[in-house]
Design a protein around this motif. Structure first.
Motif, mmCIF file in Angstrom:
data_model
loop_
_atom_site.group_PDB
_atom_site.id
_atom_site.type_symbol
_atom_site.label_atom_id
_atom_site.label_comp_id
_atom_site.label_asym_id
_atom_site.label_seq_id
_atom_site.Cartn_x
_atom_site.Cartn_y
_atom_site.Cartn_z
ATOM 1 N N UNK A 42 -14.170 2.855 -45.453
ATOM 2 C CA UNK A 42 -14.747 2.396 -46.720
ATOM 3 C C UNK A 42 -15.987 1.533 -46.494
ATOM 4 N N UNK A 43 -15.889 0.611 -45.526
ATOM 5 C CA UNK A 43 -17.021 -0.292 -45.320
ATOM 6 C C UNK A 43 -18.232 0.472 -44.784
ATOM 7 N N UNK A 44 -17.987 1.577 -44.082
ATOM 8 C CA UNK A 44 -19.099 2.426 -43.638
ATOM 9 C C UNK A 44 -19.880 2.929 -44.844
ATOM 10 N N UNK A 45 -19.161 3.388 -45.855
ATOM 11 C CA UNK A 45 -19.815 3.886 -47.065
ATOM 12 C C UNK A 45 -20.537 2.766 -47.803
ATOM 13 N N UNK A 46 -19.949 1.573 -47.842
ATOM 14 C CA UNK A 46 -20.587 0.458 -48.541
ATOM 15 C C UNK A 46 -21.906 0.069 -47.868
ATOM 16 N N UNK A 47 -21.908 0.037 -46.541
ATOM 17 C CA UNK A 47 -23.147 -0.286 -45.820
ATOM 18 C C UNK A 47 -24.153 0.856 -45.970
ATOM 19 N N UNK A 48 -23.671 2.103 -45.905
ATOM 20 C CA UNK A 48 -24.562 3.246 -46.161
ATOM 21 C C UNK A 48 -25.247 3.096 -47.517
ATOM 22 N N UNK A 49 -24.450 2.786 -48.542
ATOM 23 C CA UNK A 49 -24.988 2.667 -49.902
ATOM 24 C C UNK A 49 -25.974 1.513 -49.998
ATOM 25 N N UNK A 50 -25.689 0.420 -49.321
ATOM 26 C CA UNK A 50 -26.623 -0.708 -49.349
ATOM 27 C C UNK A 50 -27.959 -0.322 -48.710
ATOM 28 N N UNK A 51 -27.910 0.383 -47.593
ATOM 29 C CA UNK A 51 -29.138 0.836 -46.943
ATOM 30 C C UNK A 51 -29.901 1.823 -47.817
ATOM 31 N N UNK A 52 -29.166 2.743 -48.440
ATOM 32 C CA UNK A 52 -29.810 3.777 -49.256
ATOM 33 C C UNK A 52 -30.479 3.179 -50.490
ATOM 34 N N UNK A 97 -27.617 6.053 -38.150
ATOM 35 C CA UNK A 97 -26.980 6.942 -39.138
ATOM 36 C C UNK A 97 -27.814 7.016 -40.405
ATOM 37 N N UNK A 98 -28.246 5.861 -40.898
ATOM 38 C CA UNK A 98 -29.059 5.813 -42.110
ATOM 39 C C UNK A 98 -30.421 6.475 -41.898
ATOM 40 N N UNK A 99 -31.079 6.168 -40.812
ATOM 41 C CA UNK A 99 -32.415 6.714 -40.553
ATOM 42 C C UNK A 99 -32.382 8.236 -40.440
ATOM 43 N N UNK A 100 -31.397 8.766 -39.759
ATOM 44 C CA UNK A 100 -31.280 10.218 -39.615
ATOM 45 C C UNK A 100 -31.033 10.889 -40.960
ATOM 46 N N UNK A 101 -30.213 10.244 -41.797
ATOM 47 C CA UNK A 101 -29.913 10.812 -43.111
ATOM 48 C C UNK A 101 -31.149 10.855 -43.995
ATOM 49 N N UNK A 102 -31.926 9.779 -44.025
ATOM 50 C CA UNK A 102 -33.113 9.738 -44.876
ATOM 51 C C UNK A 102 -34.172 10.725 -44.391
ATOM 52 N N UNK A 103 -34.331 10.844 -43.088
ATOM 53 C CA UNK A 103 -35.293 11.808 -42.555
ATOM 54 C C UNK A 103 -34.899 13.236 -42.914
ATOM 55 N N UNK A 104 -33.600 13.507 -42.951
ATOM 56 C CA UNK A 104 -33.138 14.842 -43.323
ATOM 57 C C UNK A 104 -33.292 15.090 -44.815
ATOM 58 N N UNK A 105 -33.084 14.044 -45.625
ATOM 59 C CA UNK A 105 -33.105 14.202 -47.087
ATOM 60 C C UNK A 105 -34.524 14.214 -47.651
ATOM 61 N N UNK A 106 -35.388 13.363 -47.169
ATOM 62 C CA UNK A 106 -36.733 13.219 -47.738
ATOM 63 C C UNK A 106 -37.670 14.249 -47.126
ATOM 64 N N UNK A 156 -27.796 6.510 -55.634
ATOM 65 C CA UNK A 156 -27.429 5.981 -54.324
ATOM 66 C C UNK A 156 -26.046 6.451 -53.904
ATOM 67 N N UNK A 157 -25.087 6.364 -54.815
ATOM 68 C CA UNK A 157 -23.715 6.748 -54.489
ATOM 69 C C UNK A 157 -23.632 8.240 -54.177
ATOM 70 N N UNK A 158 -24.354 9.055 -54.950
ATOM 71 C CA UNK A 158 -24.387 10.490 -54.677
ATOM 72 C C UNK A 158 -24.935 10.751 -53.272
ATOM 73 N N UNK A 159 -26.042 10.102 -52.968
ATOM 74 C CA UNK A 159 -26.699 10.364 -51.692
ATOM 75 C C UNK A 159 -25.863 9.860 -50.516
ATOM 76 N N UNK A 160 -25.358 8.636 -50.630
ATOM 77 C CA UNK A 160 -24.566 8.063 -49.534
ATOM 78 C C UNK A 160 -23.210 8.751 -49.380
ATOM 79 N N UNK A 161 -22.810 9.553 -50.378
ATOM 80 C CA UNK A 161 -21.545 10.291 -50.312
ATOM 81 C C UNK A 161 -21.752 11.729 -49.867
ATOM 82 N N UNK A 162 -22.984 12.125 -49.603
ATOM 83 C CA UNK A 162 -23.294 13.511 -49.237
ATOM 84 C C UNK A 162 -23.142 13.708 -47.736
ATOM 85 N N UNK A 163 -22.209 14.572 -47.348
ATOM 86 C CA UNK A 163 -22.069 14.876 -45.923
ATOM 87 C C UNK A 163 -23.247 15.682 -45.411
ATOM 88 N N UNK A 164 -23.767 16.590 -46.276
ATOM 89 C CA UNK A 164 -24.837 17.487 -45.857
ATOM 90 C C UNK A 164 -25.921 17.530 -46.931
#
Length: 394
Positions: free
Chosen positions: A1-11, A229-238, A194-202
């Motif tokens: 859970x805390x992984x998702x919370x930190x992901x969401x804060x970064x996003x 983890x956050x940097x890789x996700x944003x580079x893939x999404x944007x 933010x929640x949608x994005x931080x909850x997206x596996x792919x």
């Protein structure tokens, strides 16, 4: 859970600084300093799922009926000091968004901020959750009266709250500001995305493009490099550029430059009027069919976006047939705009049969746009693309 919370804060922090339009940030800063805004969005990102740290959420069966997973999660809770979990039957009256709002209000968070948490799944509560903790106590702390059973849940909720405060730059709950309705609407939308994005596996249906993959049940957030983890996700999404609107030059005919025909009197008057407006709001044009209202609206979009520092357009029509016809015209305009400004811009056809639209189906997707998707006839890299992540319920 805390992984998702930190992901969401970064996003949410990234979206606020790099995706939100400057005009929207300025609206938020009407009542908040830049520093206060930064702290508040981080707080919202981390706290949005605080309501999952409750007995009602943690003890509900897995949505896919995985009883082995249910037992494993209960064993972990028991190992960490939670007792009597096998005999718990809880009412379904405290969905986690509402529970988060109730918990935050009990900790002294401003009502307007709690309401944003309560509405982060798209629908704010009709009224404040004043009676939630008192009426459905066991949903939050496992038992209505047994203090020994309640204590671990209360401790976890309090620890998460204080940790979120600290990560957001606050030392005390009294430092959290309230916001007005216009600001709350923008922050709510930002938190939902933010929640949608931080909850997206792919990225979309392509499992080869991971965003925020699930971590193992036995793993903890401390086992994960959260920054990488956050940097890789944003580079893939944007994968598209952010539109940077430019002023429309009225010294020459903007319609001739964009569509190859001379502007008529209505178009000329309206375009000049918009260019001279200091604080533009809503523009309404009524004119006969064939006068060029669509082209007028698109030129107005460019000028209004530039003046108000916005970076998007929604074109609404009453039917799928009229929307399909308009989509081709908007796509042509957007492609010219992107070419003039040297950008890759995103477009989305928003109706249930969009994938049957021939033009839309052949636009490059975000997963291949960076590899230089080419038009077979022109051998040019396309400047308009579709980010598949925005498909579906989003």
């Amino acid at each position: 859970m805390i992984t998702h919370l930190v992901d969401a804060q970064n996003v949410i922090n990234w979206l606020m600084n790099h995706w939100l339009a400057e005009g929207q940030r300025q609206l938020l800063c009407q009542s908040l300093s830049a520093e206060d805004l930064q702290k508040l969005v981080k707080f919202l990102g981390f706290m949005h799922d605080l309501g999952k740290a409750t007995a009602a959420f943690q003890l509900k069966p897995a949505y896919n009926g995985d009883q082995e997973l249910d037992h494993e999660l209960r064993d972990q809770l028991t190992f960490n000091g939670f007792q009597g979990l096998d005999d718990v039957a809880l009412a379904r009256k405290s969905p986690h968004a509402l529970a988060g709002e109730a918990i935050l209000e009990s900790f002294g968070v401003p009502v307007a901020i709690g309401a944003i948490i309560g509405g982060h799944h798209g629908r704010p509560a009709d009224r404040r959750p004043r009676k939630q903790l008192r009426t459905y106590t066991a949903n939050y702390w496992q038992s209505d009266q047994n203090a020994a059973l309640q204590a671990p849940w209360q401790q976890v909720q309090l620890e998460l709250f204080h940790y979120g405060l600290s990560l957001s730059g606050y030392q005390h709950v009294a430092e959290i500001p309230s916001v007005g309705q216009p600001q709350a609407v923008i922050l709510e939308g930002l938190l939902i995305m933010t929640d949608w994005l931080a909850s997206s596996e792919f990225l979309d249906d392509d499992t080869q493009m991971p965003l925020f993959p699930l971590i193992g049940v036995a793993d903890t957030w401390q086992d994960v490099d959260m920054t990488a983890r956050f940097q890789q996700a944003i580079l893939a999404w944007r994968r598209e550029d952010k539109w940077a609107p430019q002023a429309v030059k009225t010294s020459s005919d903007p319609y001739q430059a964009r569509w190859g025909f001379q502007q008529n009197s209505v178009q000329k008057v309206m375009t000049e009027a918009i260019s001279q407006t200091l604080d533009p709001g809503m523009m309404i044009v009524e004119a006969p069919m064939g006068l060029g209202k669509t082209e007028l609206a698109l030129v107005a979009t460019e000028e209004l976006a530039y003046k108000t520092q916005r970076d998007g357009l929604f074109m609404g029509l009453p039917t799928q047939a009229t929307t399909n016809a308009m989509f081709a015209r908007v796509n042509t305009w957007l492609a010219q705009l992107a070419d003039r400004q040297g950008e890759k811009l995103q477009i989305k056809l928003l109706h249930g049969k969009a994938e049957f639209n021939e033009l839309y189906r052949h636009l490059p997707r975000a997963t291949n746009v960076n590899q230089g998707h080419s038009n077979a006839e022109t051998e040019q890299v396309e400047s308009v693309m579709v980010n598949g992540w925005f498909s579906g319920k989003k």
